[in-house]
Design a protein around this motif. Structure first.
Motif, PDB file in Angstrom:
ATOM      1  N   GLU A 281       0.811  -1.206   0.000  1.00  0.00           N
ATOM      2  CA  GLU A 281       0.000   0.000   0.000  1.00  0.00           C
ATOM      3  C   GLU A 281       0.852   1.267   0.000  1.00  0.00           C
ATOM      4  N   ARG A 282       2.174   1.112   0.047  1.00  0.00           N
ATOM      5  CA  ARG A 282       3.084   2.242   0.009  1.00  0.00           C
ATOM      6  C   ARG A 282       3.072   2.887  -1.382  1.00  0.00           C
ATOM      7  N   ASP A 283       3.272   4.202  -1.432  1.00  0.00           N
ATOM      8  CA  ASP A 283       3.456   4.875  -2.713  1.00  0.00           C
ATOM      9  C   ASP A 283       4.937   4.803  -3.066  1.00  0.00           C
ATOM     10  N   ALA A 284       5.310   3.825  -3.888  1.00  0.00           N
ATOM     11  CA  ALA A 284       6.720   3.587  -4.234  1.00  0.00           C
ATOM     12  C   ALA A 284       7.025   3.945  -5.681  1.00  0.00           C
ATOM     13  N   ARG A 285       6.154   4.742  -6.292  1.00  0.00           N
ATOM     14  CA  ARG A 285       6.298   5.007  -7.721  1.00  0.00           C
ATOM     15  C   ARG A 285       7.586   5.733  -8.080  1.00  0.00           C
ATOM     16  N   HIS A 286       8.214   6.387  -7.109  1.00  0.00           N
ATOM     17  CA  HIS A 286       9.423   7.147  -7.404  1.00  0.00           C
ATOM     18  C   HIS A 286      10.696   6.317  -7.231  1.00  0.00           C
ATOM     19  N   HIS A 287      10.575   4.981  -7.200  1.00  0.00           N
ATOM     20  CA  HIS A 287      11.747   4.112  -7.085  1.00  0.00           C
ATOM     21  C   HIS A 287      12.650   4.246  -8.311  1.00  0.00           C
ATOM     22  N   VAL A 288      13.856   3.703  -8.199  1.00  0.00           N
ATOM     23  CA  VAL A 288      14.813   3.769  -9.311  1.00  0.00           C
ATOM     24  C   VAL A 288      15.106   2.380  -9.887  1.00  0.00           C
ATOM     25  N   ALA A 289      14.154   1.472  -9.765  1.00  0.00           N
ATOM     26  CA  ALA A 289      14.355   0.133 -10.320  1.00  0.00           C
ATOM     27  C   ALA A 289      14.535   0.173 -11.833  1.00  0.00           C
ATOM     28  N   PHE A 290      13.896   1.122 -12.508  1.00  0.00           N
ATOM     29  CA  PHE A 290      14.040   1.272 -13.951  1.00  0.00           C
ATOM     30  C   PHE A 290      15.060   2.348 -14.317  1.00  0.00           C
ATOM     31  N   GLY A 291      15.823   2.808 -13.343  1.00  0.00           N
ATOM     32  CA  GLY A 291      16.780   3.866 -13.602  1.00  0.00           C
ATOM     33  C   GLY A 291      16.120   5.233 -13.541  1.00  0.00           C
ATOM     34  N   PHE A 292      16.787   6.219 -14.128  1.00  0.00           N
ATOM     35  CA  PHE A 292      16.298   7.590 -14.120  1.00  0.00           C
ATOM     36  C   PHE A 292      17.021   8.342 -15.225  1.00  0.00           C
ATOM     37  N   GLY A 293      16.400   9.434 -15.706  1.00  0.00           N
ATOM     38  CA  GLY A 293      17.047  10.222 -16.742  1.00  0.00           C
ATOM     39  C   GLY A 293      16.844   9.634 -18.127  1.00  0.00           C
ATOM     40  N   VAL A 294      17.684  10.052 -19.069  1.00  0.00           N
ATOM     41  CA  VAL A 294      17.478   9.694 -20.472  1.00  0.00           C
ATOM     42  C   VAL A 294      17.686   8.204 -20.738  1.00  0.00           C
ATOM     43  N   HIS A 295      18.399   7.501 -19.862  1.00  0.00           N
ATOM     44  CA  HIS A 295      18.657   6.085 -20.076  1.00  0.00           C
ATOM     45  C   HIS A 295      17.701   5.167 -19.307  1.00  0.00           C
ATOM     46  N   GLN A 296      16.659   5.740 -18.703  1.00  0.00           N
ATOM     47  CA  GLN A 296      15.757   4.864 -17.956  1.00  0.00           C
ATOM     48  C   GLN A 296      15.126   3.839 -18.890  1.00  0.00           C
ATOM     49  N   CYS A 297      14.722   2.721 -18.323  1.00  0.00           N
ATOM     50  CA  CYS A 297      14.301   1.542 -19.087  1.00  0.00           C
ATOM     51  C   CYS A 297      13.200   1.859 -20.094  1.00  0.00           C
TER      52      CYS A 297
END
Length: 409
Positions: A342-358
């Motif tokens: 139930e946590r809001d975890a949408r800002h995780h970095v599992a897919f990376g961040f920036g122009v190279h995100q998944c």
């Protein structure tokens, strides 16, 4: 320029080896040494296989800042890049994810449209059909069953084959070679052989798409080859990347996520008994944060001197963005070692961040939403067939997960 501990004032003996080892009995948690490094500082030194000592970026805020910084390069062929293995003679892979802009952006644009959120959403009925059919087969077959072989691996393999235009009949070939490519301790010749086999296979498919195009992603790339927008080798390289990433990562998340939920029965019950799509989506994001199957960090190298978190990262020094501990940073996620769907975890970095995100994250999210909302509802008595201590985890892989997951009901 090779990173050195002398510039950080540390003795070589004090620098921990990377990648690090997870604690026995704690298969879902980052290695204790990595957690200790995070408590020590946002940037610390680690030692790699070649005795280089790049920076380990341990905390969430600094990870996002560096992943979005144009002074940080993803180019595997730049001096100082923190390599996972030695490069073959002549340099590393031509994959666009290991390039910088503008070349990275040029090639990425070639395949952006099929992974757009609206285009991916239209695939939900087809993915639901694949999931239901595989569950039907499991329910009709003997017990116990290996969930990896019977379900977790076929789901994304069937989906990515349909999207790309790859014959699923060839799944044994590309799955076996993909495992070698991402196996951490595979020898250089073995890894290169698997890469050549996959590249040859995709190049042959590209030839067929050039001669007889269909309504699939590879045919779209073939059209760009025909128009001169990209070379046939670039198209084949992109096909290899999409094929490997399109099934390996999601397959491991399906199996490892299921195991994590089985070990947290209250969370599993909450998910299984809910018909709220928002809770399902929330569970997917929290499991991506909590598990982080990409556990060797994202590798980068500084193009210029960068001042961050009281440290100076010098031009030519390597950076390892440790997303597994970034997603367990208590400053970003309160009580981070607790699984809470139930946590809001949408800002995780599992897919990376920036122009190279998944690129494929919309597809991965959709597949996981369909799986997590269907499997446990249709098999409510699903449980491990044996003890978790006997489950073989992929400690030797660049993608973390389990080799087998025996289940029954």
């Amino acid at each position: 320029m090779t990173s050195t501990v002398e510039s950080a004032g540390e003795s070589p003996a004090a620098v921990p080896r990377f990648p690090m080892t997870r604690a026995a009995g704690c298969p879902f948690d980052p290695p204790p040494t990595a957690v200790a490094q995070q408590k020590q500082a946002p940037l610390t030194r680690v030692r790699l296989w070649d005795d280089s000592t790049p920076w380990l970026v341990t905390r969430y805020a600094e990870q996002r800042a560096l992943l979005a910084d144009p002074r940080v390069s993803a180019d595997i062929n730049r001096p100082g890049y923190p390599l996972q293995v030695a490069l073959p003679p002549g340099g590393g892979s031509a994959s666009f994810v290991l390039m910088d802009d503008p070349e990275h952006a040029r090639l990425r644009r070639m395949v952006t449209a099929p992974f757009a959120i609206k285009r991916v959403a239209a695939l939900r009925p087809a993915i639901q059909g694949i999931v239901d059919e595989l569950i039907d087969d499991m329910l009709a077959g003997p017990k116990p069953v290996d969930l990896v072989e019977a379900f977790a691996l076929p789901v994304p393999s069937l989906v990515i084959c349909e999207l790309l235009g790859v014959p699923y009949a060839d799944h044994d070939f590309f799955q076996d070679n993909s495992k070698i490519v991402i196996k951490r301790d595979a020898g250089p010749e073995q890894r290169m052989g698997a890469q050549r086999a996959l590249l040859g296979y995709l190049d042959d498919l590209m030839g067929r798409k050039l001669a007889d195009p269909a309504d699939d992603l590879l045919s779209g790339l073939a059209e760009r080859v025909r128009s001169g927008e990209m070379t046939r080798n670039e198209a084949a390289q992109m096909g290899v990347l999409l094929l490997i990433a399109g099934h390996e990562t999601t397959a491991n998340m399906i199996a490892l996520g299921t195991l994590a939920l089985l070990e947290h029965p209250a969370q599993l019950e909450l998910l299984r008994d809910s018909d709220d799509p928002k809770l399902v989506a929330s569970a997917v994001e929290e499991l991506l944060r909590y598990l982080n199957i990409v556990h060797n960090g994202r590798r980068r190298v500084a193009l210029e001197d960068i001042e961050i978190a009281g440290e100076r990262v010098r031009a030519g020094e390597g950076l390892i963005i440790a997303n597994d501990i970034g997603n367990r940073d208590p400053d970003a996620f309160p009580d981070p070692d607790r699984l809470d769907i139930e946590r809001d975890a949408r800002h995780h970095v599992a897919f990376g961040f920036g122009v190279h995100q998944c690129l494929g994250q919309p597809l991965a999210r959709l597949e996981l939403q369909v799986v997590y909302s269907t499997l446990y509802r249709r098999i409510p008595a699903l449980r491990l067939a044996g003890d978790i201590e006997r489950v073989p985890f992929k400690h030797d892989g660049n993608v973390y997960g389990v080799y087998e997951l025996p289940v029954t009901w």
